[in-house]
Design a protein around this motif. Structure first.
Motif, PDB file in Angstrom:
ATOM      1  N   ARG A   1      -5.180  -0.321  -2.471  1.00 54.45           N
ATOM      2  CA  ARG A   1      -6.045   0.357  -1.609  1.00 54.45           C
ATOM      3  C   ARG A   1      -7.038   1.489  -2.063  1.00 54.45           C
ATOM      4  NH1 ARG A   1      -3.690  -0.040   3.161  1.00 54.45           N
ATOM      5  NH2 ARG A   1      -1.572  -1.114   3.264  1.00 54.45           N
ATOM      6  N   ALA A   2      -8.209   1.504  -1.398  1.00 53.99           N
ATOM      7  CA  ALA A   2      -9.214   2.377  -1.603  1.00 53.99           C
ATOM      8  C   ALA A   2      -8.881   3.680  -1.912  1.00 53.99           C
ATOM      9  CB  ALA A   2     -10.224   2.497  -0.551  1.00 53.99           C
ATOM     10  N   MET A   3      -7.710   4.464  -1.437  1.00 53.74           N
ATOM     11  CA  MET A   3      -7.366   5.649  -1.879  1.00 53.74           C
ATOM     12  C   MET A   3      -6.575   5.907  -3.242  1.00 53.74           C
ATOM     13  SD  MET A   3      -4.412   6.471   0.823  1.00 53.74           S
ATOM     14  CE  MET A   3      -3.385   5.375   1.020  1.00 53.74           C
ATOM     15  N   ASP A   4      -6.229   4.610  -3.564  1.00 54.36           N
ATOM     16  CA  ASP A   4      -5.541   4.569  -5.058  1.00 54.36           C
ATOM     17  C   ASP A   4      -6.478   4.289  -5.932  1.00 54.36           C
ATOM     18  OD1 ASP A   4      -3.150   5.103  -3.633  1.00 54.36           O
ATOM     19  OD2 ASP A   4      -2.560   3.057  -3.147  1.00 54.36           O
ATOM     20  N   PHE A   5      -7.682   3.945  -6.086  1.00 55.65           N
ATOM     21  CA  PHE A   5      -8.563   3.914  -7.198  1.00 55.65           C
ATOM     22  C   PHE A   5      -8.446   4.898  -8.233  1.00 55.65           C
ATOM     23  CE2 PHE A   5     -11.664   1.104  -4.539  1.00 55.65           C
ATOM     24  CZ  PHE A   5     -11.050   0.054  -4.951  1.00 55.65           C
ATOM     25  N   SER A   6      -8.562   6.082  -7.944  1.00 53.83           N
ATOM     26  CA  SER A   6      -8.512   7.141  -8.921  1.00 53.83           C
ATOM     27  C   SER A   6      -7.060   7.190  -9.670  1.00 53.83           C
ATOM     28  CB  SER A   6      -9.008   8.301  -8.418  1.00 53.83           C
ATOM     29  OG  SER A   6      -8.057   8.729  -7.277  1.00 53.83           O
ATOM     30  N   LYS A   7      -6.105   6.677  -9.297  1.00 50.32           N
ATOM     31  CA  LYS A   7      -4.808   6.608  -9.712  1.00 50.32           C
ATOM     32  C   LYS A   7      -4.651   5.931 -11.042  1.00 50.32           C
ATOM     33  CE  LYS A   7      -2.399   8.145  -5.484  1.00 50.32           C
ATOM     34  NZ  LYS A   7      -1.354   7.530  -4.624  1.00 50.32           N
TER      35      LYS A   7
ATOM     36  N   PHE B   1       1.145   2.124   6.216  1.00 44.59           N
ATOM     37  CA  PHE B   1      -0.083   1.692   6.312  1.00 44.59           C
ATOM     38  C   PHE B   1      -0.508   0.334   6.862  1.00 44.59           C
ATOM     39  CE2 PHE B   1      -0.126   4.528   2.939  1.00 44.59           C
ATOM     40  CZ  PHE B   1      -1.218   5.791   3.228  1.00 44.59           C
ATOM     41  N   PHE B   2      -1.249   0.214   7.535  1.00 39.20           N
ATOM     42  CA  PHE B   2      -1.506  -1.172   8.371  1.00 39.20           C
ATOM     43  C   PHE B   2      -1.654  -2.312   7.146  1.00 39.20           C
ATOM     44  CE2 PHE B   2      -4.262  -4.739   9.845  1.00 39.20           C
ATOM     45  CZ  PHE B   2      -3.514  -5.179  10.900  1.00 39.20           C
ATOM     46  N   THR B   3      -0.848  -3.515   7.274  1.00 35.12           N
ATOM     47  CA  THR B   3      -0.902  -4.597   6.542  1.00 35.12           C
ATOM     48  C   THR B   3      -1.456  -5.841   7.263  1.00 35.12           C
ATOM     49  OG1 THR B   3       0.396  -3.739   4.911  1.00 35.12           O
ATOM     50  CG2 THR B   3      -0.043  -5.981   4.703  1.00 35.12           C
ATOM     51  N   ASP B   4      -2.401  -6.483   7.063  1.00 41.17           N
ATOM     52  CA  ASP B   4      -2.883  -7.595   7.808  1.00 41.17           C
ATOM     53  C   ASP B   4      -2.077  -8.663   7.589  1.00 41.17           C
ATOM     54  OD1 ASP B   4      -4.101  -9.423   9.419  1.00 41.17           O
ATOM     55  OD2 ASP B   4      -6.070  -9.264   8.824  1.00 41.17           O
ATOM     56  N   HIS B   5      -1.626  -9.425   8.357  1.00 40.34           N
ATOM     57  CA  HIS B   5      -0.527 -10.583   8.046  1.00 40.34           C
ATOM     58  C   HIS B   5      -1.350 -11.879   7.582  1.00 40.34           C
ATOM     59  CE1 HIS B   5       3.162  -8.271   8.065  1.00 40.34           C
ATOM     60  NE2 HIS B   5       2.669  -7.784   9.144  1.00 40.34           N
ATOM     61  N   GLU B   6      -2.377 -11.780   8.393  1.00 42.15           N
ATOM     62  CA  GLU B   6      -3.136 -13.100   8.149  1.00 42.15           C
ATOM     63  C   GLU B   6      -4.156 -13.074   6.911  1.00 42.15           C
ATOM     64  OE1 GLU B   6      -5.527 -13.726  11.823  1.00 42.15           O
ATOM     65  OE2 GLU B   6      -3.911 -13.766  13.030  1.00 42.15           O
TER      66      GLU B   6
END
Length: 86
Positions: free
Chosen positions: A79-85, A43-48
């Motif tokens: 991450r938004a997709m991991d909220f329910s975990k 997944f993309f991670t913004d380094h800034e």
């Protein structure tokens, strides 16, 4: 006239299948892909704007600081997709 009356239900049905069923199949195909191959993709991670408390800066406010003006609370980035975990 007469051909529109005969073929319009067929055209309407074809467009409905194309729009709704095709979109649903596309969504489920993406979900199955990420379930099957999600561990192999990155997944993309913004380094800034890294996922840590430094990205939030000096958080202050009425309830956000302890007597000195900064919170010592731990920041957890999800991450938004991991909220329910759990």
């Amino acid at each position: 006239g007469r051909y529109n009356f005969i073929f319009s239900p067929v055209v309407l049905l074809l467009h409905a299948v194309r729009i709704y069923v095709g979109s649903c199949v596309h969504v489920y195909a993406r979900r199955v892909f990420f379930l099957a191959f999600g561990c192999c993709t990155s997944f993309f991670t913004d380094h800034e704007f890294p996922p840590d408390d430094a990205s939030l800066g000096n958080v202050g406010g009425d309830a956000a600081h302890e007597a000195g003006g900064r919170s010592d609370a731990q920041v957890t980035w999800v991450r938004a997709m991991d909220f329910s975990k759990p």
